[in-house]
Design a protein around this motif. Structure first.
Motif, PDB file in Angstrom:
ATOM      1  N   SER A  92       0.838  -1.206   0.000  1.00  0.00           N
ATOM      2  CA  SER A  92       0.000   0.000   0.000  1.00  0.00           C
ATOM      3  C   SER A  92       0.873   1.256   0.000  1.00  0.00           C
ATOM      4  O   SER A  92       0.532   2.267  -0.626  1.00  0.00           O
ATOM      5  CB  SER A  92      -0.947  -0.003   1.202  1.00  0.00           C
ATOM      6  OG  SER A  92      -0.227  -0.147   2.419  1.00  0.00           O
ATOM      7  N   ALA A 113      -8.370   6.301   1.999  1.00  0.00           N
ATOM      8  CA  ALA A 113      -9.083   5.091   1.584  1.00  0.00           C
ATOM      9  C   ALA A 113      -8.363   3.841   2.074  1.00  0.00           C
ATOM     10  O   ALA A 113      -8.992   2.878   2.542  1.00  0.00           O
ATOM     11  CB  ALA A 113      -9.228   5.059   0.063  1.00  0.00           C
ATOM     12  N   LEU A 114      -7.048   3.846   1.988  1.00  0.00           N
ATOM     13  CA  LEU A 114      -6.270   2.699   2.477  1.00  0.00           C
ATOM     14  C   LEU A 114      -6.396   2.561   3.993  1.00  0.00           C
ATOM     15  O   LEU A 114      -6.605   1.461   4.515  1.00  0.00           O
ATOM     16  CB  LEU A 114      -4.802   2.865   2.076  1.00  0.00           C
ATOM     17  CG  LEU A 114      -4.498   2.718   0.582  1.00  0.00           C
ATOM     18  CD1 LEU A 114      -3.112   3.269   0.251  1.00  0.00           C
ATOM     19  CD2 LEU A 114      -4.607   1.258   0.151  1.00  0.00           C
ATOM     20  N   ALA A 117      -9.864   1.370   4.820  1.00  0.00           N
ATOM     21  CA  ALA A 117     -10.025  -0.043   4.479  1.00  0.00           C
ATOM     22  C   ALA A 117      -9.518  -0.930   5.606  1.00  0.00           C
ATOM     23  O   ALA A 117     -10.136  -1.957   5.932  1.00  0.00           O
ATOM     24  CB  ALA A 117      -9.283  -0.353   3.179  1.00  0.00           C
ATOM     25  N   CYS A 134      -8.716   1.070  -4.145  1.00  0.00           N
ATOM     26  CA  CYS A 134      -8.446   2.364  -3.512  1.00  0.00           C
ATOM     27  C   CYS A 134      -7.852   3.344  -4.523  1.00  0.00           C
ATOM     28  O   CYS A 134      -8.216   4.526  -4.537  1.00  0.00           O
ATOM     29  CB  CYS A 134      -7.514   2.186  -2.316  1.00  0.00           C
ATOM     30  SG  CYS A 134      -8.269   1.345  -0.893  1.00  0.00           S
TER      31      CYS A 134
END
Length: 199
Positions: A92, A113-114, A117, A134
């Motif tokens: 990521s 978003a990461l 998540a 993402c």
């Protein structure tokens, strides 16, 4: 123009709970942000910190209470024990680095978003399909997940070295042009005051 270097880990609960408040502060003051994802567990080892699982039980208990309180204050969904934590931070982080180099999307949106998540959606941010989703959701080419791996790895390692040299020891960590350092999502108001010239 003012500038902020933002050192953070994509698995940091406090980076998640920061939301987009630092970005709003930067916008308010016309400041730019460079995102510098790093391996926070390696950072702890280099700067005298202890991984959460190895801390004294009193610190573990307090951290659990404080994270829940901070999530309520921020009105953000939060899972204290996400299914996929800790997970490999590198994939990521490489995606963030590749997206920052590529431009053209919402980099702040990708970072959050990461983090979301991991901490609110029970997703494993080490998995390609999660990272691709993402990237796409933030307006980037999902193929960035596969590109620039060598550059990503080099930058990821360099971010750790830079962090250690500049006095970073946690996530999120904000450093301004004048080497004023602010650690934690609970210091964003101080960052705002500093950029306004009041602190």
């Amino acid at each position: 123009m003012a500038h902020i270097d933002l050192f953070f880990s994509t698995i940091s609960p406090y980076a998640y709970l920061a939301g987009n408040r630092a970005e709003k502060v930067a916008e308010k003051h016309g400041a730019t942000i460079t995102y510098k994802p790093l391996d926070v567990l390696a950072l702890f080892a280099r700067t005298g910190g202890t991984p959460p699982k190895d801390r004294h039980f009193s610190r573990i208990d307090y951290r659990a209470q404080e994270l829940v309180r901070q999530a309520k204050k921020a009105d953000m969904p939060f899972n204290l024990k996400p299914a996929h934590w800790p997970t490999n931070q590198a994939p990521s982080s490489y995606a963030v680095i590749a997206a920052q180099n590529a431009g053209g999307g919402d980099l702040s949106g990708l970072c959050h978003a990461l983090l979301r998540a991991c901490w609110a959606e029970e997703k494993n941010i080490a998995e390609d399909d999660v990272i691709r989703a993402c990237l796409k959701g933030a307006g980037f080419d999902p193929a960035l997940a596969d590109s620039g791996m060598l550059t990503g790895a080099e930058t990821y390692a360099a971010n750790l070295e830079e962090a250690v040299e500049r006095g970073v020891f946690g996530s999120p960590f904000y450093i301004t042009d004048g080497d004023q350092r602010f650690w934690g999502q609970d210091r964003i108001d101080d960052l705002d005051a500093h950029l306004a010239g009041d602190l």
